[in-house]
Design a protein around this motif. Sequence first.
Motif, PDB file in Angstrom:
ATOM      1  N   ARG A   1       0.835  -1.211   0.000  1.00  9.74           N
ATOM      2  CA  ARG A   1       0.000   0.000   0.000  1.00  9.74           C
ATOM      3  C   ARG A   1       0.870   1.263   0.000  1.00  9.74           C
ATOM      4  N   ASP A   2       1.909   1.249   0.818  1.00 11.71           N
ATOM      5  CA  ASP A   2       2.757   2.430   0.938  1.00 11.71           C
ATOM      6  C   ASP A   2       3.495   2.751  -0.358  1.00 11.71           C
ATOM      7  N   LEU A   3       3.908   1.712  -1.092  1.00 12.34           N
ATOM      8  CA  LEU A   3       4.788   1.907  -2.234  1.00 12.34           C
ATOM      9  C   LEU A   3       4.117   1.706  -3.590  1.00 12.34           C
ATOM     10  N   GLY A   4       2.870   1.252  -3.582  1.00 14.17           N
ATOM     11  CA  GLY A   4       2.186   0.982  -4.846  1.00 14.17           C
ATOM     12  C   GLY A   4       2.087   2.194  -5.747  1.00 14.17           C
ATOM     13  N   GLY A   5       1.860   3.352  -5.174  1.00 14.65           N
ATOM     14  CA  GLY A   5       1.740   4.566  -5.966  1.00 14.65           C
ATOM     15  C   GLY A   5       3.028   4.965  -6.650  1.00 14.65           C
ATOM     16  N   ARG A   6       4.130   4.391  -6.196  1.00 15.95           N
ATOM     17  CA  ARG A   6       5.437   4.681  -6.800  1.00 15.95           C
ATOM     18  C   ARG A   6       5.851   3.599  -7.790  1.00 15.95           C
ATOM     19  N   GLY A   7       4.944   2.634  -8.012  1.00 18.11           N
ATOM     20  CA  GLY A   7       5.238   1.576  -8.968  1.00 18.11           C
ATOM     21  C   GLY A   7       6.196   0.522  -8.456  1.00 18.11           C
ATOM     22  N   ILE A   8       6.339   0.423  -7.134  1.00 18.95           N
ATOM     23  CA  ILE A   8       7.223  -0.571  -6.513  1.00 18.95           C
ATOM     24  C   ILE A   8       6.369  -1.704  -5.964  1.00 18.95           C
ATOM     25  N   THR A   9       6.665  -2.937  -6.342  1.00 23.84           N
ATOM     26  CA  THR A   9       5.913  -4.078  -5.833  1.00 23.84           C
ATOM     27  C   THR A   9       6.636  -4.709  -4.648  1.00 23.84           C
ATOM     28  N   VAL A  10       5.846  -5.314  -3.756  1.00 22.11           N
ATOM     29  CA  VAL A  10       6.386  -5.928  -2.537  1.00 22.11           C
ATOM     30  C   VAL A  10       5.695  -7.274  -2.337  1.00 22.11           C
ATOM     31  N   ASN A  11       6.476  -8.344  -2.270  1.00 19.54           N
ATOM     32  CA  ASN A  11       5.914  -9.676  -2.106  1.00 19.54           C
ATOM     33  C   ASN A  11       6.800 -10.528  -1.210  1.00 19.54           C
ATOM     34  N   VAL A  12       6.234 -11.636  -0.728  1.00 20.46           N
ATOM     35  CA  VAL A  12       7.007 -12.585   0.079  1.00 20.46           C
ATOM     36  C   VAL A  12       6.811 -13.983  -0.490  1.00 20.46           C
ATOM     37  N   VAL A  13       7.911 -14.726  -0.586  1.00 17.58           N
ATOM     38  CA  VAL A  13       7.905 -16.104  -1.082  1.00 17.58           C
ATOM     39  C   VAL A  13       8.173 -17.037   0.099  1.00 17.58           C
ATOM     40  N   HIS A  14       7.310 -18.049   0.264  1.00 20.50           N
ATOM     41  CA  HIS A  14       7.459 -19.000   1.361  1.00 20.50           C
ATOM     42  C   HIS A  14       7.967 -20.340   0.837  1.00 20.50           C
ATOM     43  N   PRO A  15       9.262 -20.612   0.964  1.00 20.66           N
ATOM     44  CA  PRO A  15       9.769 -21.914   0.522  1.00 20.66           C
ATOM     45  C   PRO A  15       9.378 -23.016   1.504  1.00 20.66           C
ATOM     46  N   GLY A  16       9.266 -24.220   0.966  1.00 19.26           N
ATOM     47  CA  GLY A  16       9.138 -25.392   1.815  1.00 19.26           C
ATOM     48  C   GLY A  16      10.510 -26.001   2.028  1.00 19.26           C
ATOM     49  N   SER A  17      10.554 -27.267   2.411  1.00 15.00           N
ATOM     50  CA  SER A  17      11.826 -27.959   2.622  1.00 15.00           C
ATOM     51  C   SER A  17      12.632 -27.933   1.331  1.00 15.00           C
ATOM     52  N   THR A  18      13.849 -27.394   1.426  1.00  9.90           N
ATOM     53  CA  THR A  18      14.685 -27.203   0.240  1.00  9.90           C
ATOM     54  C   THR A  18      16.047 -27.828   0.482  1.00  9.90           C
ATOM     55  N   ASP A  19      16.534 -28.517  -0.518  1.00 13.52           N
ATOM     56  CA  ASP A  19      17.780 -29.267  -0.387  1.00 13.52           C
ATOM     57  C   ASP A  19      18.980 -28.327  -0.374  1.00 13.52           C
ATOM     58  N   THR A  20      19.387 -27.933   0.822  1.00 12.93           N
ATOM     59  CA  THR A  20      20.539 -27.060   1.014  1.00 12.93           C
ATOM     60  C   THR A  20      21.432 -27.651   2.093  1.00 12.93           C
ATOM     61  N   GLU A  21      22.567 -27.029   2.291  1.00 12.34           N
ATOM     62  CA  GLU A  21      23.482 -27.475   3.344  1.00 12.34           C
ATOM     63  C   GLU A  21      22.825 -27.398   4.713  1.00 12.34           C
ATOM     64  N   MET A  22      21.976 -26.401   4.908  1.00 12.45           N
ATOM     65  CA  MET A  22      21.309 -26.231   6.194  1.00 12.45           C
ATOM     66  C   MET A  22      20.247 -27.305   6.437  1.00 12.45           C
TER      67      MET A  22
END
Length: 246
Positions: free
Chosen positions: A171-192
């Motif tokens: 809402r704060d940044l939409g008027g400036r043409g900036i998008t804001v999103n969040v991606v929720h990964p599941g279990s991912t094959d990494t060192e961690m």
Amino acid sequence: MGPLAGKVALVTGGSRGIGAAIALHLARDGADVALTYLRAEHRAERVVREIAALGRRGLAIAADSADPEAVTSAVDHTATKLGRLDILVNNAGVFPYGSIEETTVQDLDHTLAVHVRGVYLTIKAAVPHMGEGGRVISIGSCFVERVPYPGVSLYAMSKSALGGLTRGLARDLGGRGITVNVVHPGSTDTEMNPADGETAETELGFIALGRYAEPAEIAATVSHLAGPGGRYITGTSISVDGGFAA
């Protein structure tokens, strides 16, 4: 040239795992990419070399996401050295594990410093550098939607904060043409969290597709949001979890 040609991205925590995959995917799509790291300088420099091999500029910056001055400096350094900043990916994270009785005040403060305060301050520093078409993408967790076993309450709480921040900033940044999103990964094959690790069998039991994600699969969604396909997507949470929360 790629859909991100001429763009500059900053990926926090980009020296390994999901962060490194995101940095490289953005570079393949044409962006110059800066990344922050905490201790793994040799890994960060290796990612930078891979970015350079793709014909893009890369930049590794030592910065602790729990340090307010460090995150602000990393943003400004990126914009100065690479000339601009169009895409911010808040990926740096920690994984506290344990019951509420075992959790210390230091655990609480550090987790929130990285996952909440650090993200907020990084975005705050980045936005003045961004114009129309700017992208802010944060990496959350599948535990925001479902917590099927104990020990991750602090982690889930800290990642859940990103949803409210994302909706508010859209809402704060939409008027400036900036998008804001969040991606929720599941279990991912990494060192961690390797796909053959001690907890893998338990985690696989919750995943509809029956396998871990590859880091590149998370990166593909991030790159889509960062590119032309993400122009009209903002204020939303996208799960890339193989059906973990189904």
